[in-house]
Design a protein around this motif. Structure first.
Motif, PDB file in Angstrom:
ATOM      1  N   ALA A  17       0.765  -1.362   0.043  1.00 36.94           N
ATOM      2  CA  ALA A  17       0.063   0.023  -0.099  1.00 36.94           C
ATOM      3  C   ALA A  17       0.795   1.195   0.115  1.00 36.94           C
ATOM      4  CB  ALA A  17      -0.795   0.121   1.142  1.00 36.94           C
ATOM      5  N   GLY A  18       2.105   1.200   0.295  1.00 37.77           N
ATOM      6  CA  GLY A  18       2.953   2.268   0.281  1.00 37.77           C
ATOM      7  C   GLY A  18       3.787   2.563  -1.195  1.00 37.77           C
ATOM      8  N   ARG A  19       3.372   1.725  -2.146  1.00 42.25           N
ATOM      9  CA  ARG A  19       3.950   1.443  -3.586  1.00 42.25           C
ATOM     10  C   ARG A  19       3.134   2.453  -4.442  1.00 42.25           C
ATOM     11  NH1 ARG A  19       9.267   0.992  -3.448  1.00 42.25           N
ATOM     12  NH2 ARG A  19       9.683  -1.079  -4.384  1.00 42.25           N
ATOM     13  N   LEU A  20       1.902   2.170  -4.345  1.00 46.63           N
ATOM     14  CA  LEU A  20       0.891   2.780  -5.216  1.00 46.63           C
ATOM     15  C   LEU A  20      -0.400   3.416  -4.478  1.00 46.63           C
ATOM     16  CD1 LEU A  20       0.647  -0.211  -7.888  1.00 46.63           C
ATOM     17  CD2 LEU A  20       1.915   1.910  -8.465  1.00 46.63           C
ATOM     18  N   ALA A  21      -0.745   4.553  -5.024  1.00 48.59           N
ATOM     19  CA  ALA A  21      -1.859   5.169  -4.459  1.00 48.59           C
ATOM     20  C   ALA A  21      -3.109   4.118  -4.466  1.00 48.59           C
ATOM     21  CB  ALA A  21      -2.311   6.624  -5.295  1.00 48.59           C
ATOM     22  N   ILE A  22      -3.876   4.162  -3.404  1.00 48.23           N
ATOM     23  CA  ILE A  22      -5.080   3.705  -3.065  1.00 48.23           C
ATOM     24  C   ILE A  22      -5.956   4.332  -2.619  1.00 48.23           C
ATOM     25  CG2 ILE A  22      -6.276   1.309  -2.150  1.00 48.23           C
ATOM     26  CD1 ILE A  22      -3.614   0.212  -1.561  1.00 48.23           C
ATOM     27  N   PRO A  23      -7.349   4.616  -3.284  1.00 48.81           N
ATOM     28  CA  PRO A  23      -8.205   5.254  -2.780  1.00 48.81           C
ATOM     29  C   PRO A  23      -8.790   5.222  -1.396  1.00 48.81           C
ATOM     30  CG  PRO A  23      -9.307   4.264  -4.674  1.00 48.81           C
ATOM     31  CD  PRO A  23      -7.651   3.715  -4.596  1.00 48.81           C
ATOM     32  N   ASN A  24      -9.177   5.726  -0.848  1.00 49.68           N
ATOM     33  CA  ASN A  24      -9.947   5.572   0.621  1.00 49.68           C
ATOM     34  C   ASN A  24      -9.017   5.090   1.591  1.00 49.68           C
ATOM     35  OD1 ASN A  24     -12.361   6.424  -0.640  1.00 49.68           O
ATOM     36  ND2 ASN A  24     -12.510   4.387  -1.324  1.00 49.68           N
ATOM     37  N   GLN A  25      -7.808   5.170   1.471  1.00 57.19           N
ATOM     38  CA  GLN A  25      -6.924   4.677   2.575  1.00 57.19           C
ATOM     39  C   GLN A  25      -5.552   5.694   2.532  1.00 57.19           C
ATOM     40  OE1 GLN A  25      -5.658   0.683   3.019  1.00 57.19           O
ATOM     41  NE2 GLN A  25      -7.064   0.033   1.340  1.00 57.19           N
ATOM     42  N   ALA A  26      -5.929   6.843   2.658  1.00 54.38           N
ATOM     43  CA  ALA A  26      -4.816   8.026   2.405  1.00 54.38           C
ATOM     44  C   ALA A  26      -3.796   7.847   3.531  1.00 54.38           C
ATOM     45  CB  ALA A  26      -5.475   9.548   2.366  1.00 54.38           C
ATOM     46  N   ALA A  27      -4.200   7.696   4.741  1.00 56.24           N
ATOM     47  CA  ALA A  27      -3.351   7.907   5.987  1.00 56.24           C
ATOM     48  C   ALA A  27      -2.527   6.410   5.793  1.00 56.24           C
ATOM     49  CB  ALA A  27      -4.104   7.905   7.220  1.00 56.24           C
ATOM     50  N   TYR A  28      -3.012   5.588   5.738  1.00 57.08           N
ATOM     51  CA  TYR A  28      -2.297   4.009   5.796  1.00 57.08           C
ATOM     52  C   TYR A  28      -1.060   4.234   4.555  1.00 57.08           C
ATOM     53  CZ  TYR A  28      -1.089  -1.044   6.063  1.00 57.08           C
ATOM     54  OH  TYR A  28      -0.455  -2.310   6.076  1.00 57.08           O
ATOM     55  N   VAL A  29      -1.614   4.531   3.222  1.00 53.01           N
ATOM     56  CA  VAL A  29      -0.806   4.663   2.168  1.00 53.01           C
ATOM     57  C   VAL A  29       0.435   5.365   2.341  1.00 53.01           C
ATOM     58  CG1 VAL A  29      -0.729   5.193  -0.252  1.00 53.01           C
ATOM     59  CG2 VAL A  29      -2.599   3.684   0.480  1.00 53.01           C
ATOM     60  N   SER A  30       0.134   6.722   2.912  1.00 56.30           N
ATOM     61  CA  SER A  30       1.135   7.914   3.035  1.00 56.30           C
ATOM     62  C   SER A  30       1.886   7.238   4.171  1.00 56.30           C
ATOM     63  CB  SER A  30       0.283   9.111   3.494  1.00 56.30           C
ATOM     64  OG  SER A  30      -0.613   9.458   2.514  1.00 56.30           O
ATOM     65  N   SER A  31       1.412   6.852   5.270  1.00 57.53           N
ATOM     66  CA  SER A  31       2.514   6.315   6.374  1.00 57.53           C
ATOM     67  C   SER A  31       3.382   5.340   5.873  1.00 57.53           C
ATOM     68  CB  SER A  31       1.482   5.775   7.409  1.00 57.53           C
ATOM     69  OG  SER A  31       0.962   4.534   7.224  1.00 57.53           O
ATOM     70  N   LYS A  32       2.984   4.437   4.965  1.00 56.65           N
ATOM     71  CA  LYS A  32       3.890   3.436   4.430  1.00 56.65           C
ATOM     72  C   LYS A  32       4.851   3.863   3.345  1.00 56.65           C
ATOM     73  CE  LYS A  32       2.481  -0.272   7.027  1.00 56.65           C
ATOM     74  NZ  LYS A  32       3.448  -0.714   8.213  1.00 56.65           N
ATOM     75  N   ALA A  33       4.345   4.640   2.553  1.00 53.52           N
ATOM     76  CA  ALA A  33       5.176   5.460   1.663  1.00 53.52           C
ATOM     77  C   ALA A  33       6.202   6.227   2.288  1.00 53.52           C
ATOM     78  CB  ALA A  33       4.440   6.425   0.599  1.00 53.52           C
ATOM     79  N   ALA A  34       6.112   7.151   3.435  1.00 52.92           N
ATOM     80  CA  ALA A  34       6.934   7.591   4.121  1.00 52.92           C
ATOM     81  C   ALA A  34       7.883   6.662   4.883  1.00 52.92           C
ATOM     82  CB  ALA A  34       6.219   8.462   5.344  1.00 52.92           C
ATOM     83  N   LEU A  35       7.559   5.472   5.389  1.00 47.70           N
ATOM     84  CA  LEU A  35       8.475   4.615   6.079  1.00 47.70           C
ATOM     85  C   LEU A  35       9.496   4.123   4.821  1.00 47.70           C
ATOM     86  CD1 LEU A  35       9.106   2.797   8.103  1.00 47.70           C
ATOM     87  CD2 LEU A  35       7.366   1.107   7.586  1.00 47.70           C
ATOM     88  N   ASN A  36       8.926   3.921   3.668  1.00 48.09           N
ATOM     89  CA  ASN A  36       9.872   3.509   2.699  1.00 48.09           C
ATOM     90  C   ASN A  36      11.168   4.390   2.636  1.00 48.09           C
ATOM     91  OD1 ASN A  36       8.127   1.436   2.141  1.00 48.09           O
ATOM     92  ND2 ASN A  36       7.474   2.107   0.296  1.00 48.09           N
ATOM     93  N   ILE A  37      10.689   5.854   2.403  1.00 49.61           N
ATOM     94  CA  ILE A  37      11.905   6.709   2.286  1.00 49.61           C
ATOM     95  C   ILE A  37      12.578   6.891   3.656  1.00 49.61           C
ATOM     96  CG2 ILE A  37      10.497   8.922   2.776  1.00 49.61           C
ATOM     97  CD1 ILE A  37      12.752   8.254  -0.333  1.00 49.61           C
ATOM     98  N   LEU A  38      11.977   6.897   4.604  1.00 49.92           N
ATOM     99  CA  LEU A  38      12.749   6.820   6.066  1.00 49.92           C
ATOM    100  C   LEU A  38      13.777   5.523   6.003  1.00 49.92           C
ATOM    101  CD1 LEU A  38      13.022   8.061   8.816  1.00 49.92           C
ATOM    102  CD2 LEU A  38      11.344   6.206   9.550  1.00 49.92           C
ATOM    103  N   THR A  39      13.259   4.571   5.540  1.00 47.33           N
ATOM    104  CA  THR A  39      14.330   3.333   5.561  1.00 47.33           C
ATOM    105  C   THR A  39      15.384   3.643   4.801  1.00 47.33           C
ATOM    106  OG1 THR A  39      12.356   1.827   5.548  1.00 47.33           O
ATOM    107  CG2 THR A  39      14.372   0.843   4.530  1.00 47.33           C
ATOM    108  N   GLN A  40      15.338   4.293   3.596  1.00 45.79           N
ATOM    109  CA  GLN A  40      16.434   4.542   2.584  1.00 45.79           C
ATOM    110  C   GLN A  40      17.499   5.607   3.332  1.00 45.79           C
ATOM    111  OE1 GLN A  40      13.816   5.153  -0.693  1.00 45.79           O
ATOM    112  NE2 GLN A  40      14.746   3.195  -1.471  1.00 45.79           N
ATOM    113  N   VAL A  41      16.952   6.564   3.949  1.00 49.76           N
ATOM    114  CA  VAL A  41      17.643   7.726   4.573  1.00 49.76           C
ATOM    115  C   VAL A  41      18.373   6.976   5.599  1.00 49.76           C
ATOM    116  CG1 VAL A  41      17.837   9.689   6.099  1.00 49.76           C
ATOM    117  CG2 VAL A  41      16.002   9.617   4.428  1.00 49.76           C
TER     118      VAL A  41
END
Ligand SMILES: NC(=O)c1ccc[n+]([C@@H]2O[C@H](COP(=O)([O-])OP(=O)(O)OC[C@H]3O[C@@H](n4cnc5c(N)ncnc54)[C@H](OP(=O)(O)O)[C@@H]3O)[C@@H](O)[C@H]2O)c1
Length: 261
Positions: free
Chosen positions: A146-170
């Motif tokens: 869910a952090g890899r592609l946008a999914i409607p109706n799940q903005a918070a979950y999707v955004s939290s996991k997308a942020a976790l991906n970039i945090l991992t890389q930092v």
């Protein structure tokens, strides 16, 4: 960290944050089988103590709500008092109600960002400091497809996991080499597709047959993951086979992220 006879986890300490249920419990069980010392963290005391007892002798439970930095710091202080740390899996995560952004409650947004994104940050800063004292340690963050592609109706979950991906890389590039008197720490993430068990209890799947059908439909392999398939990929990223891998977000998603068709 020096490996003992090619057994990377034996005698080392592994922390599973959110290790009291679902995927985290299975990760802890596997690491224990590989003779690691296990510490699990979770929010609920009774559930956590029962999980530690079910895993086996010597498994330590530390109560901790990862969304609260003071509790995270207190749990890590208690951990550091009694043991070293070599491996960590940041697995604690929650989902929210499904709703379009215009109907979402800010409190739901805040809760998911706090647990799924701030939580791993609060844990990472303490884990990195501890693992940098042990040559060869590693961390895996549990993200989601869910952090890899946008999914409607799940903005918070999707955004939290997308942020976790970039945090991992930092975190990965900050700790890729030995420096400042500390050892390198590899930091990677897995991005699983839908897994049987955990959040996907039989009752929840039955309560939302349309949602369950959609999850299978959007997955190229047309099935849920078995928990052990995700556990194995996490163990791989922690272990020496992934010695040259850091900053990766490994899709363990039955082809979900590979393409839509
Ligand atoms: N299941 C799936 O299909 C799926 C797919 C992709 C990604 N994931 C990710 O995989 C991870 C595990 O999912 P799961 O299905 O195994 O979930 P689960 O069965 O609900 O277990 C979640 C674990 O996290 C802990 N936890 C939740 N909130 C916490 C908090 N604020 N502080 C500390 N611990 C907390 C829970 O302990 P307490 O109950 O004590 O709080 C429990 O140990 C999550 O990060 C999830 O986003 C799951």
């Amino acid at each position: 960290m020096r490996e003992e006879g090619g057994v990377p986890f034996k005698g080392k300490t592994s922390l599973v944050v959110g290790g009291t249920a679902g995927l985290g419990f299975e990760i802890a069980r596997k690491l224990l089988e590989l003779r690691s010392h296990i510490v699990i963290m979770g929010r609920q005391k009774e559930k956590g103590e029962a999980a530690a007892a079910a895993l086996g002798d010597g498994v330590r439970f530390l109560e901790c709500d990862v969304g609260d930095v003071r509790r995270v710091d207190a749990a890590f202080d208690a951990l550091a008092d009694r043991s070293e740390l070599h491996f960590a899996v940041n697995n604690a995560g929650v989902t929210g109600l499904h709703a379009p952004i215009r109907r979402m409650e800010p409190s739901d947004w805040d809760r998911l960002i706090s647990v799924n994104c701030s939580g791993p940050f609060y844990c990472l800063r303490r884990e990195i400091a501890l693992i940098r004292r042990a040559a060869g340690g590693a961390i895996v963050n549990v993200s989601s497809c869910a952090g890899r592609l946008a999914i409607p109706n799940q903005a918070a979950y999707v955004s939290s996991k997308a942020a976790l991906n970039i945090l991992t890389q930092v975190a990965a590039i900050e700790n890729a080499t030995d420096h400042d008197g500390g050892f390198a720490v590899r930091v990677n993430a897995v991005a699983p597709g839908p897994i049987l068990g955990g959040m996907n209890t039989a009752e929840r799947l039955a309560a939302n047959p349309e949602g369950s059908r959609r999850k299978i439909e959007v997955t190229a392999m047309k099935r849920f993951a078995r928990p052990e398939e995700v556990v194995d990929s996490i163990l791989y990223l922690l272990g020496p086979g992934a010695g040259y891998i850091t900053g990766a977000v490994l899709d363990v998603d039955g082809g979900y992220h590979a393409g839509k068709f």
